[in-house]
Design a protein around this motif. Structure first.
Motif, PDB file in Angstrom:
ATOM      1  N   HIS A   1       0.860  -1.075   0.130  1.00 24.98           N
ATOM      2  CA  HIS A   1       0.677   0.207  -0.544  1.00 24.98           C
ATOM      3  C   HIS A   1       0.840   1.099  -0.098  1.00 24.98           C
ATOM      4  N   GLY A   2       0.428   2.282   0.264  1.00 22.84           N
ATOM      5  CA  GLY A   2       1.208   3.845  -0.882  1.00 22.84           C
ATOM      6  C   GLY A   2       1.576   3.909  -1.738  1.00 22.84           C
ATOM      7  N   ALA A   3       3.293   4.158  -1.776  1.00 18.03           N
ATOM      8  CA  ALA A   3       4.165   3.065  -2.932  1.00 18.03           C
ATOM      9  C   ALA A   3       4.428   2.261  -3.326  1.00 18.03           C
ATOM     10  N   GLY A   4       3.264   1.281  -4.076  1.00 20.06           N
ATOM     11  CA  GLY A   4       3.359  -0.116  -4.425  1.00 20.06           C
ATOM     12  C   GLY A   4       4.717  -0.628  -4.204  1.00 20.06           C
ATOM     13  N   TRP A   5       4.655  -2.183  -5.349  1.00 19.54           N
ATOM     14  CA  TRP A   5       5.633  -2.709  -5.180  1.00 19.54           C
ATOM     15  C   TRP A   5       6.641  -2.532  -6.610  1.00 19.54           C
ATOM     16  N   SER A   6       6.488  -1.893  -7.646  1.00 20.62           N
ATOM     17  CA  SER A   6       7.364  -1.417  -8.767  1.00 20.62           C
ATOM     18  C   SER A   6       8.120   0.264  -8.143  1.00 20.62           C
TER      19      SER A   6
END
Length: 385
Positions: free
Chosen positions: A93-98
């Motif tokens: 969540h927030g800044a995602g995996w990529s």
């Protein structure tokens, strides 16, 4: 010129109490002062690991944790796109995996604060440090054959510990097969404003009565704060000084504490927001720092991160001796004690020259615990800069 990047792994959202938040935020402030862009990460490690203050219960739902991070972090220089929360189902969540993978690929290092947290993506960053704020408990967990602490910490090339006396002959904190670098808690004095204390203000303390089961190590049993607090529980009966106590955790003898003269306050109220926590400390005359039994009995050299907040606010600290006087002078601003007689003498000395102790308190925060100074030394000690 591109600024260097540090990834901080912490526990602000999972345990949204002011003292816990500031523990993390002070490190972040130190790194920011040193010129680092900080990307903040949390990892949910097990079920019902997060506290939801609205429901007043532990929960598996990360919604409140994520909302809290979104509210608090921007106030301390972390933009909305600079934090990631990894839930138990590996959703980011927030800044995602990529985005997180890109940060990890370019980050100078990861600094994990107390959390025995790991996910395979962290391996994308080759320099990884773990900060142990719970000496003896961490190392004992590493020695347990049925635990995963040793396996998790094997992923970190650098281990710091608040057990500043680890390796000394009379220190009972084991190395658990690893090399440790001694460090100390940090505070960011820019977040703390010094105000005059009222002569009638109480000496205060914030305590978690217990923290789990006692630890057995080398034939000895090591306990939590309740075991030490029992030695000083009738303190208000020995002096006219007022004492205020915010105590949480199961088993705290609240009725007995009141009967003995402690003024009890709701720990959830004074730690519900950072502002409330700062006001509670500023309304105190000094900090009463009774340590966990394990920290004292092991001669660990531990010093309280909460006490550094009091010092930064210009409030003197009465701190139970754990061996920290090897590196931190005692007698002005910080007064150590080992027994009731010591403590009563320290209170008398505090009140006999309070203004001098208050001035010394802030000076000690700046000289010994300023986040940028301590974190900078940590990075130098491990070769990260």
């Amino acid at each position: 010129m591109t600024r260097p990047t540090a990834v901080v792994v912490g526990f602000i959202g999972k345990l949204p109490f002011a003292g816990m938040s500031l523990y993390n935020l002070h490190y972040i402030a130190g790194l920011q002062t040193l010129g680092y862009d900080v990307h903040y990460v949390e990892r949910q490690n097990k079920p019902e690991e997060m506290y939801d203050p609205v429901a007043d219960a532990m929960t598996d739902d990360p919604a409140h944790a994520i909302d809290y991070l979104g509210e608090v972090l921007p106030e301390f220089g972390i933009a909305p796109g600079r934090f990631s929360f990894i839930d138990r189902h590996d959703r980011c969540h927030g800044a995602g995996w990529s985005d997180l993978r890109a940060v990890l690929d370019s980050a100078d290092f990861i600094m994990t604060l107390c959390e025995r947290a790991w996910c395979d993506e962290f391996a994308r960053c080759p320099q990884r440090a773990f900060v142990d704020g719970d000496p003896l408990f961490t190392q004992a967990a590493m020695l347990q054959s049925d635990g995963d602490t040793a396996a998790v910490l094997a992923n970190y090339d650098t281990l710091f510990t608040y057990g500043t006396r680890i390796g000394m002959k009379d220190c009972m904190v084991p190395a658990a097969g690893r090399d440790w670098i001694a460090t100390r808690p940090v505070t960011a004095t820019r977040y703390w404003h010094v105000t005059a204390a009222s002569p009638s203000s109480p000496i205060s303390g914030v305590s978690q009565w217990t923290g789990g089961s006692p630890v057995e190590l080398d034939g000895r049993t090591y306990g939590y704060k309740n075991r030490e607090f029992d030695r000083f529980i009738d303190l208000p009966q020995h002096t006219t000084q007022r004492f205020s106590l915010a105590v949480g955790g199961s088993g705290a003898p609240l009725t007995r504490l009141r009967e003995l003269g402690w003024e009890l306050v709701n720990p959830l109220e004074i730690s519900g927001t950072i502002e409330a926590y700062q006001e509670f400390i500023s309304a105190s005359r000094a900090d009463l720092g009774i340590a966990k039994h394990a920290f004292v009995a092991s001669r660990s050299g531990w010093f309280s991160d909460r006490s550094t907040c009091y010092l930064a606010a210009g409030r003197p600290v009465l701190h139970q001796d754990t061996g920290f006087t090897d590196w931190l002078p005692s007698g002005s601003g910080v007064l150590s004690f080992s027994n009731m007689e010591d403590l009563l003498d320290a209170i008398e000395r505090l009140n006999s020259d309070y203004d001098a102790h208050a001035l010394a308190a802030r000076r000690i925060a700046e000289e010994y615990f300023e986040a940028a100074t301590v974190v900078g030394r940590m990075l130098d000690d491990c070769g990260y800069r």
